[in-house]
Design a protein around this motif. Structure first.
Motif, PDB file in Angstrom:
ATOM      1  N   THR A  18      26.032  11.481  66.936  1.00  0.00           N
ATOM      2  CA  THR A  18      25.981  10.623  68.114  1.00  0.00           C
ATOM      3  C   THR A  18      25.013  11.237  69.116  1.00  0.00           C
ATOM      4  O   THR A  18      24.642  12.407  68.982  1.00  0.00           O
ATOM      5  N   LEU A  41      34.928   7.859  68.707  1.00  0.00           N
ATOM      6  CA  LEU A  41      33.625   8.491  68.497  1.00  0.00           C
ATOM      7  C   LEU A  41      33.511   9.046  67.075  1.00  0.00           C
ATOM      8  O   LEU A  41      32.525   8.804  66.376  1.00  0.00           O
ATOM      9  N   HIS A  95      33.444   6.224  64.438  1.00  0.00           N
ATOM     10  CA  HIS A  95      32.115   5.610  64.380  1.00  0.00           C
ATOM     11  C   HIS A  95      31.171   6.440  63.511  1.00  0.00           C
ATOM     12  O   HIS A  95      30.425   5.894  62.699  1.00  0.00           O
ATOM     13  N   THR A  96      31.197   7.757  63.661  1.00  0.00           N
ATOM     14  CA  THR A  96      30.308   8.607  62.865  1.00  0.00           C
ATOM     15  C   THR A  96      30.717   8.604  61.388  1.00  0.00           C
ATOM     16  O   THR A  96      29.862   8.616  60.504  1.00  0.00           O
TER      17      THR A  96
END
Length: 181
Positions: free
Chosen positions: A53, A72, A75-76
């Motif tokens: 990110t 977060l 998402h990765t």
């Protein structure tokens, strides 16, 4: 800082990957059979894909502050699987390094993030803390799982949201504790 990163680590692939060298770490494996102890060579391990990110400032008004650490990391994990072109049900383990595993980053953030990313419930996830080397340790553990022949496809990752969970907030040993060593 706020960041999330994930690497897809595998035993064999069809692209030109970066090979992880383990000659000094894992030179061979040993198997115990009825005929005695036998040595077998470690398998080659490759980093197939990597994503991260943007890095934000670890401040309450930072650009990434509104994002929950689980979101977060999820998402990765989703992005690394998509970029590597793998089905999430092929993943055998998710390992996540996190320096401050408390509050929003606690209770095994790897497990929560993999579930949020749509990885099947049967896939385990583990969070580890090796301070600033947590993400790198996740890659080492993933590579060791593969080199040993235990797994073929592992995602190693790391996450830290200092704007939401300040570094050191997981420790309250008292001001005099460290004088004892």
């Amino acid at each position: 800082a706020a960041l999330g990163a994930a690497m897809y680590v595998a035993a064999s692939i069809t692209r030109s990957p970066l090979r992880i060298g383990f000659s000094s770490v894992i030179s061979s494996q040993y198997i115990l059979t009825a005929g005695g102890i036998h040595s077998m060579p470690a398998r080659d391990v490759y980093i197939v894909e990597a994503v991260r990110t943007p890095i934000g400032r670890g401040k309450p008004d930072g650009a990434l502050h509104a994002i929950h650490p689980v979101d977060l990391l999820a998402h990765t994990l989703d992005a690394v699987a998509a970029r590597a072109g793998i089905a999430k049900d092929q993943v055998e383990d998710v390992i996540a390094g996190c320096v401050t595993p408390i509050h929003e980053q606690g209770a095994d953030i790897a497990r929560f993030a993999l579930l949020k990313a749509g990885v099947p419930i049967e896939v385990p996830g583990v969070q580890l803390n090796r301070f600033c080397g947590s993400g790198q340790q996740a890659v080492h553990f993933a590579a060791q799982e593969i080199a040993s022949g235990d797994m073929d496809l592992v995602i190693a990752s790391g996450v830290e949201m200092m704007s939401r969970v300040p570094i050191g907030s997981d420790s309250d040993l008292g001001s005099g504790y460290f004088r004892s060593f």
